[in-house]
Design a protein around this motif. Sequence first.
Motif, PDB file in Angstrom:
ATOM      1  N   LEU A  40      15.467  58.875  12.033  1.00  9.18           N
ATOM      2  CA  LEU A  40      16.495  57.891  12.363  1.00  9.18           C
ATOM      3  C   LEU A  40      16.760  57.795  13.862  1.00  9.18           C
ATOM      4  O   LEU A  40      17.553  56.966  14.302  1.00  9.18           O
ATOM      5  CB  LEU A  40      17.796  58.221  11.609  1.00  9.18           C
ATOM      6  N   CYS A  41      16.118  58.651  14.649  1.00 10.63           N
ATOM      7  CA  CYS A  41      16.187  58.636  16.122  1.00 10.63           C
ATOM      8  C   CYS A  41      17.622  58.701  16.652  1.00 10.63           C
ATOM      9  O   CYS A  41      17.980  58.005  17.606  1.00 10.63           O
ATOM     10  CB  CYS A  41      15.462  57.424  16.678  1.00 10.63           C
ATOM     11  N   TYR A  42      18.437  59.553  16.059  1.00 12.55           N
ATOM     12  CA  TYR A  42      19.809  59.732  16.533  1.00 12.55           C
ATOM     13  C   TYR A  42      19.784  60.577  17.803  1.00 12.55           C
ATOM     14  O   TYR A  42      19.204  61.655  17.833  1.00 12.55           O
ATOM     15  CB  TYR A  42      20.670  60.400  15.456  1.00 12.55           C
ATOM     16  N   HIS A  43      20.449  60.083  18.857  1.00 10.22           N
ATOM     17  CA  HIS A  43      20.422  60.759  20.153  1.00 10.22           C
ATOM     18  C   HIS A  43      21.765  61.339  20.577  1.00 10.22           C
ATOM     19  O   HIS A  43      21.865  61.932  21.646  1.00 10.22           O
ATOM     20  CB  HIS A  43      19.921  59.806  21.242  1.00 10.22           C
ATOM     21  N   GLY A  44      22.801  61.174  19.769  1.00  7.58           N
ATOM     22  CA  GLY A  44      24.112  61.726  20.116  1.00  7.58           C
ATOM     23  C   GLY A  44      24.170  63.216  19.846  1.00  7.58           C
ATOM     24  O   GLY A  44      23.173  63.861  19.503  1.00  7.58           O
ATOM     25  N   GLU A  45      25.380  63.770  19.989  1.00  5.31           N
ATOM     26  CA  GLU A  45      25.559  65.201  19.735  1.00  5.31           C
ATOM     27  C   GLU A  45      25.387  65.482  18.247  1.00  5.31           C
ATOM     28  O   GLU A  45      25.929  64.785  17.399  1.00  5.31           O
ATOM     29  CB  GLU A  45      26.954  65.640  20.179  1.00  5.31           C
ATOM     30  N   LEU A  46      24.637  66.522  17.946  1.00  2.00           N
ATOM     31  CA  LEU A  46      24.434  66.973  16.571  1.00  2.00           C
ATOM     32  C   LEU A  46      25.013  68.379  16.495  1.00  2.00           C
ATOM     33  O   LEU A  46      24.525  69.300  17.149  1.00  2.00           O
ATOM     34  CB  LEU A  46      22.952  66.961  16.209  1.00  2.00           C
ATOM     35  N   ARG A  47      26.082  68.524  15.710  1.00  2.29           N
ATOM     36  CA  ARG A  47      26.846  69.767  15.678  1.00  2.29           C
ATOM     37  C   ARG A  47      26.745  70.443  14.308  1.00  2.29           C
ATOM     38  O   ARG A  47      26.918  69.802  13.283  1.00  2.29           O
ATOM     39  CB  ARG A  47      28.307  69.460  15.978  1.00  2.29           C
ATOM     40  N   ALA A  48      26.486  71.744  14.322  1.00  2.00           N
ATOM     41  CA  ALA A  48      26.505  72.555  13.098  1.00  2.00           C
ATOM     42  C   ALA A  48      27.905  73.135  12.945  1.00  2.00           C
ATOM     43  O   ALA A  48      28.443  73.711  13.880  1.00  2.00           O
ATOM     44  CB  ALA A  48      25.476  73.671  13.173  1.00  2.00           C
ATOM     45  N   VAL A  49      28.499  72.964  11.756  1.00  2.00           N
ATOM     46  CA  VAL A  49      29.831  73.500  11.480  1.00  2.00           C
ATOM     47  C   VAL A  49      29.799  74.270  10.169  1.00  2.00           C
ATOM     48  O   VAL A  49      28.929  74.061   9.334  1.00  2.00           O
ATOM     49  CB  VAL A  49      30.908  72.389  11.423  1.00  2.00           C
ATOM     50  N   GLY A  50      30.745  75.154   9.990  1.00  2.00           N
ATOM     51  CA  GLY A  50      30.821  75.928   8.750  1.00  2.00           C
ATOM     52  C   GLY A  50      30.334  77.347   8.957  1.00  2.00           C
ATOM     53  O   GLY A  50      30.688  77.996   9.932  1.00  2.00           O
ATOM     54  N   ASP A  51      29.495  77.799   8.060  1.00  2.00           N
ATOM     55  CA  ASP A  51      28.994  79.178   8.092  1.00  2.00           C
ATOM     56  C   ASP A  51      27.799  79.272   9.042  1.00  2.00           C
ATOM     57  O   ASP A  51      26.652  79.338   8.617  1.00  2.00           O
ATOM     58  CB  ASP A  51      28.616  79.617   6.676  1.00  2.00           C
ATOM     59  N   VAL A  52      28.065  79.263  10.347  1.00  2.00           N
ATOM     60  CA  VAL A  52      27.029  79.323  11.378  1.00  2.00           C
ATOM     61  C   VAL A  52      26.968  80.751  11.915  1.00  2.00           C
ATOM     62  O   VAL A  52      27.942  81.250  12.470  1.00  2.00           O
ATOM     63  CB  VAL A  52      27.322  78.334  12.525  1.00  2.00           C
ATOM     64  N   LEU A  53      25.819  81.389  11.730  1.00  2.00           N
ATOM     65  CA  LEU A  53      25.638  82.768  12.182  1.00  2.00           C
ATOM     66  C   LEU A  53      24.587  82.826  13.283  1.00  2.00           C
ATOM     67  O   LEU A  53      23.734  81.945  13.406  1.00  2.00           O
ATOM     68  CB  LEU A  53      25.237  83.656  11.009  1.00  2.00           C
ATOM     69  N   LEU A  54      24.621  83.892  14.053  1.00  2.00           N
ATOM     70  CA  LEU A  54      23.770  84.043  15.227  1.00  2.00           C
ATOM     71  C   LEU A  54      22.289  83.841  14.919  1.00  2.00           C
ATOM     72  O   LEU A  54      21.580  83.162  15.666  1.00  2.00           O
ATOM     73  CB  LEU A  54      23.996  85.430  15.856  1.00  2.00           C
ATOM     74  N   ASP A  55      21.799  84.415  13.827  1.00  2.00           N
ATOM     75  CA  ASP A  55      20.370  84.326  13.505  1.00  2.00           C
ATOM     76  C   ASP A  55      19.924  82.902  13.196  1.00  2.00           C
ATOM     77  O   ASP A  55      18.741  82.592  13.283  1.00  2.00           O
ATOM     78  CB  ASP A  55      20.039  85.218  12.311  1.00  2.00           C
ATOM     79  N   GLN A  56      20.841  82.035  12.822  1.00  2.06           N
ATOM     80  CA  GLN A  56      20.487  80.660  12.480  1.00  2.06           C
ATOM     81  C   GLN A  56      20.346  79.759  13.706  1.00  2.06           C
ATOM     82  O   GLN A  56      19.652  78.748  13.640  1.00  2.06           O
ATOM     83  CB  GLN A  56      21.569  80.051  11.581  1.00  2.06           C
ATOM     84  N   ILE A  57      21.015  80.079  14.782  1.00  2.00           N
ATOM     85  CA  ILE A  57      21.097  79.162  15.917  1.00  2.00           C
ATOM     86  C   ILE A  57      19.730  78.789  16.493  1.00  2.00           C
ATOM     87  O   ILE A  57      19.480  77.602  16.739  1.00  2.00           O
ATOM     88  CB  ILE A  57      22.082  79.696  16.981  1.00  2.00           C
ATOM     89  N   PRO A  58      18.788  79.718  16.703  1.00  2.00           N
ATOM     90  CA  PRO A  58      17.478  79.285  17.207  1.00  2.00           C
ATOM     91  C   PRO A  58      16.773  78.309  16.251  1.00  2.00           C
ATOM     92  O   PRO A  58      16.144  77.356  16.688  1.00  2.00           O
ATOM     93  CB  PRO A  58      16.677  80.586  17.331  1.00  2.00           C
ATOM     94  N   LEU A  59      16.917  78.524  14.958  1.00  2.00           N
ATOM     95  CA  LEU A  59      16.304  77.625  13.976  1.00  2.00           C
ATOM     96  C   LEU A  59      17.015  76.272  13.962  1.00  2.00           C
ATOM     97  O   LEU A  59      16.372  75.225  13.840  1.00  2.00           O
ATOM     98  CB  LEU A  59      16.344  78.265  12.593  1.00  2.00           C
ATOM     99  N   MET A  60      18.324  76.304  14.098  1.00  4.16           N
ATOM    100  CA  MET A  60      19.087  75.059  14.143  1.00  4.16           C
ATOM    101  C   MET A  60      18.718  74.235  15.375  1.00  4.16           C
ATOM    102  O   MET A  60      18.601  73.008  15.303  1.00  4.16           O
ATOM    103  CB  MET A  60      20.582  75.351  14.128  1.00  4.16           C
ATOM    104  N   ARG A  61      18.543  74.896  16.499  1.00  2.00           N
ATOM    105  CA  ARG A  61      18.151  74.182  17.727  1.00  2.00           C
ATOM    106  C   ARG A  61      16.812  73.471  17.541  1.00  2.00           C
ATOM    107  O   ARG A  61      16.635  72.359  18.015  1.00  2.00           O
ATOM    108  CB  ARG A  61      18.066  75.155  18.897  1.00  2.00           C
TER     109      ARG A  61
END
Length: 174
Positions: free
Chosen positions: A98-119
């Motif tokens: 969908l080529c969305y270019h705005g801020e994409l934010r993870a909310v909720g149960d966000v843990l340290l080990d997930q952040i590199p994968l989320m990025r």
Amino acid sequence: MQADIYKENGFFLDEWQLLEDEQALPTEPGRFLVSLERFVAAPEAFASLPEIAILVRAGDDVTVLAPHLDRFTMVAIEFAAFSDGRGYSSARLLRQRLCYHGELRAVGDVLLDQIPLMRRCGFDAFKVVHEPTRRALETGHLAEVPLYLQPAARPDEQPAGARAWARSPAGLAR
């Protein structure tokens, strides 16, 4: 109020106010976060709000947002549980298809080990409420995964672990 939005440069205050589904539309200016379900039910109702963001919950079909994506300053994707990976798929759909270019934010149960994968899936902001994750980020202890086995949403990454032999003519002859 504690700054709980983590971006590459550190922690920031969350400027977005969640507008509950049953809550009346505000008359004063501000930055409002509305659920995908509420927005899709009546997108014209939000025409008077200069800045809105969308909250995507697990199982929501983000493709219904395609005609409206240019209206959203931010899309927040909720991770209700550490083990629920549907938010990763929503992020990849938003960024790649969908080529969305705005801020994409993870909310909720966000843990340290997930952040590199989320990025890798396109997230660039994280609402961090887990105290050990917060402390690790504040002290610069963000782990990185040195080798990924899936292709990335990032164009600058080489797909080293993505079975490169299977894409070559010699590899197909095996």
